[in-house]
Design a protein around this motif. Structure first.
Motif: not given
Length: 73
Positions: A29, A54, A59
């Motif tokens: 993330t 991500a 995020s």
């Protein structure tokens, strides 16, 4: 970097052992997970697990939104 990766792999391995099965995906993330070196090391160490990266800004925003909903609901 190797010491940091060793600690990361120890956390991943501990999680896998506690659950008792390999995950279908490792979801990165942000932070060091955005590093191509780190991503390559994870892919090399866990070749049978799908690695997803991500958008780090999404995020953070999503996490803040979830927290705000819990606090102000």
């Amino acid at each position: 970097m190797k010491l940091w990766l060793d600690k990361l792999f120890a956390m991943i391995n501990t999680s896998i052992k506690k659950v008792g099965t390999q995950p279908e995906i490792i979801y990165l993330t942000g932070g060091m997970g955005l590093s191509p070196i780190v991503q390559k090391a994870i892919r090399t160490a866990y070749p049978s697990i799908n690695i997803e990266v991500a958008d780090p800004f999404s995020s953070v925003v999503l996490g803040a939104a979830i927290k705000a909903k819990k606090v102000f609901q």
